[in-house]
Write a protein that holds these residues in place. Structure first.
Motif, PDB file in Angstrom:
ATOM      1  N   ARG A   6       3.787   3.353  -2.249  1.00 52.44           N
ATOM      2  CA  ARG A   6       4.014   1.801  -2.165  1.00 52.44           C
ATOM      3  C   ARG A   6       5.394   1.236  -2.491  1.00 52.44           C
ATOM      4  O   ARG A   6       6.211   1.824  -3.198  1.00 52.44           O
ATOM      5  CB  ARG A   6       3.063   1.238  -3.485  1.00 52.44           C
ATOM      6  N   GLU A 176      -0.810  -2.921  -5.851  1.00 52.05           N
ATOM      7  CA  GLU A 176      -1.800  -2.128  -4.906  1.00 52.05           C
ATOM      8  C   GLU A 176      -3.242  -2.239  -5.302  1.00 52.05           C
ATOM      9  O   GLU A 176      -4.167  -2.537  -4.378  1.00 52.05           O
ATOM     10  CB  GLU A 176      -1.352  -0.755  -5.023  1.00 52.05           C
ATOM     11  N   SER A 378      -1.295  -1.081   2.602  1.00 53.20           N
ATOM     12  CA  SER A 378      -0.979   0.244   1.655  1.00 53.20           C
ATOM     13  C   SER A 378      -0.380   1.382   2.448  1.00 53.20           C
ATOM     14  O   SER A 378       0.344   2.066   1.763  1.00 53.20           O
ATOM     15  CB  SER A 378      -1.983   0.435   0.733  1.00 53.20           C
TER      16      SER A 378
END
Length: 446
Positions: A6, A176, A378
């Motif tokens: 991420r 996320e 993601s």
């Protein structure tokens, strides 16, 4: 087991005095409320709205979701009024599709090399200007199909540039764990627009006239531009700005997809669902034949509205999405459920049962949209997110149009009910084969 990396989340405000050139700041802390109990755990997760930047982006979507549908109704209506031909309406749709596909792919590459906020400002302004030109040609009584098709092509080109940047920005605005919730919020608003926009257009045309629909859309887009102005700067996180957005960069995006199976499979799952399982081309024939005893107009309206309504309901009860970690299985299950619901619709002779199956398909489609979107945001790095969203835009827009051709042909050959049911069963079979043959998607989790 594959676990995505991420990038830092940018939640700064343009009114801050902090230097936004450094994007190595900490992620925001997860918002409170993740341990909701009772019915609240099923209700839509609104935590992303606590992020000011995301809230602005989402708020602008509320306005344009309805406004854009006013233009989407007005253009074919005006073309039909001028020509009296449904064929010209179809040609106009093709005139809008081609530039949208081309500029979505290029726009994805552009979004990976420039400040996405600036790109959103330029493209939203361009869409607003074209809506104003739509109004101008209508209010002056120009009645030129050529002008309408050119304006539609330009507007769809701006949309193709806009959509990848808009979607790719979400991963920079929320952490996320809130990506599924953010996608559910955005998808629910868009699906609501698909229901409310055409209904509002139908109610407004007899009252204020067709030209004013374009004007309302243009004003709504001005609200969107204002919201984008207040977003934080979203430049590339790495040295992407030094690259040029050309054919080489677009090709690099496709190579990236081919090298990351989970991304490739997420696209294939959507293609399977939409190409083989979107039966809208057969709605008019089913309304005129199978469901004629209920009233053709009523049946046609219900068939077209059922899937978006189901998607909205799915979004309103999407609270559990944020707790799901096996995103791959969620996509597989949702696409399989979509195919089964479509097959049930094809086998139904009772209109209300058929609508219920389509609404169930809409719920499954919402789940699929949310988790496919979360996977794209993601699993891809920030320097590739724009191009991934460009391909995503093409797949989402192109799949149903291919389905129209396939189902129309199959419906003529085998009958509409057999074509719909067969398509739904094919979706189920192909999805299960894909999941069994390539384990990357079913193993994917966050």
């Amino acid at each position: 087991m594959y676990r995505p990396t991420r990038d830092p989340v940018d939640t700064s405000d343009t009114t801050d005095t902090t230097d936004t050139s450094d994007h190595s700041g900490d992620r925001p802390e997860p918002a409170a409320g993740t341990g909701r109990r009772g019915w609240r755990r099923w209700a839509m997760d609104t935590r992303p709205l606590r992020r000011p930047a995301y809230r602005r982006l989402w708020s602008s979507t509320i306005v344009t979701a309805v406004g854009s549908q006013l233009t989407a109704v007005a253009v074919p209506k005006q073309i039909y009024d001028i020509t009296g031909s449904s064929a010209w309406v179809g040609y106009a749709s093709l005139a809008g599709l081609v530039p949208m596909v081309v500029f979505a792919l290029w726009g994805g590459a552009v979004a990976d090399t420039v400040d996405r906020r600036k790109l959103l400002l330029v493209t939203n302004s361009g869409i607003a200007v074209t809506s104003l030109l739509f109004w101008l040609q209508a209010v002056t009584g120009l009645e030129s199909v050529a002008v309408l098709m050119v304006l539609l092509a330009v507007q769809q080109a701006f949309f193709g540039l806009n959509s990848p940047a808009r979607n790719a920005s979400i991963a920079r605005l929320v952490p996320e764990e809130e990506l599924p919730a953010a996608n559910a919020l955005g998808s629910t608003v868009m699906q609501t627009g698909l229901v409310a926009g055409p209904l509002l257009a139908g109610a407004l045309i007899p009252v204020i006239g067709l030209p004013e629909l374009y004007l309302i859309d243009a004003v709504a887009l001005c609200v969107t531009v204002w919201a984008v102005v207040r977003l934080p700067s979203l430049p590339p996180l790495s040295g992407s700005a030094a690259r040029r957005a050309g054919v080489r960069e677009i090709a690099a995006g496709f190579r990236y997809i081919s090298g990351h199976k989970v991304l490739l499979l997420s696209f294939l799952a959507d293609i399977i669902a939409m190409v083989f399982g979107m039966p809208r081309a057969l709605f008019p024939q089913l309304a005129a034949e199978t469901y004629a005893p209920y009233g053709e107009g009523l049946a046609l309206g219900l068939l077209f509205a059922a899937i978006p309504i189901g998607a909205v309901v799915g979004g309103l009860f999407s609270g559990t999405f944020s707790r799901a970690r096996r995103h791959g299985w969620m996509v597989i299950g949702a696409v399989t459920a979509w195919g089964a619901a479509v097959a049930g619709f094809g086998l139904s002779r009772n209109l209300w049962i058929a609508v219920a199956f389509l609404a169930a398909a809409g719920v499954a489609d919402m789940v699929s949209m949310v988790f496919r979107g979360a996977i794209l945001l993601s699993a891809a790095t920030d320097e590739m997110r724009g191009r991934m969203q460009g391909v995503f835009t093409v797949v989402v827009a192109g799949g149903p149009r291919l389905a129209d051709v396939l189902h129309g042909t199959a419906g003529s050959a085998f009958g509409p009910r057999a074509a719909v049911a067969g398509g739904g069963l094919l979706v189920v079979a192909l999805t299960l084969v894909l999941a069994a043959a390539v384990p990357a998607l079913r193993r994917y989790r966050v």
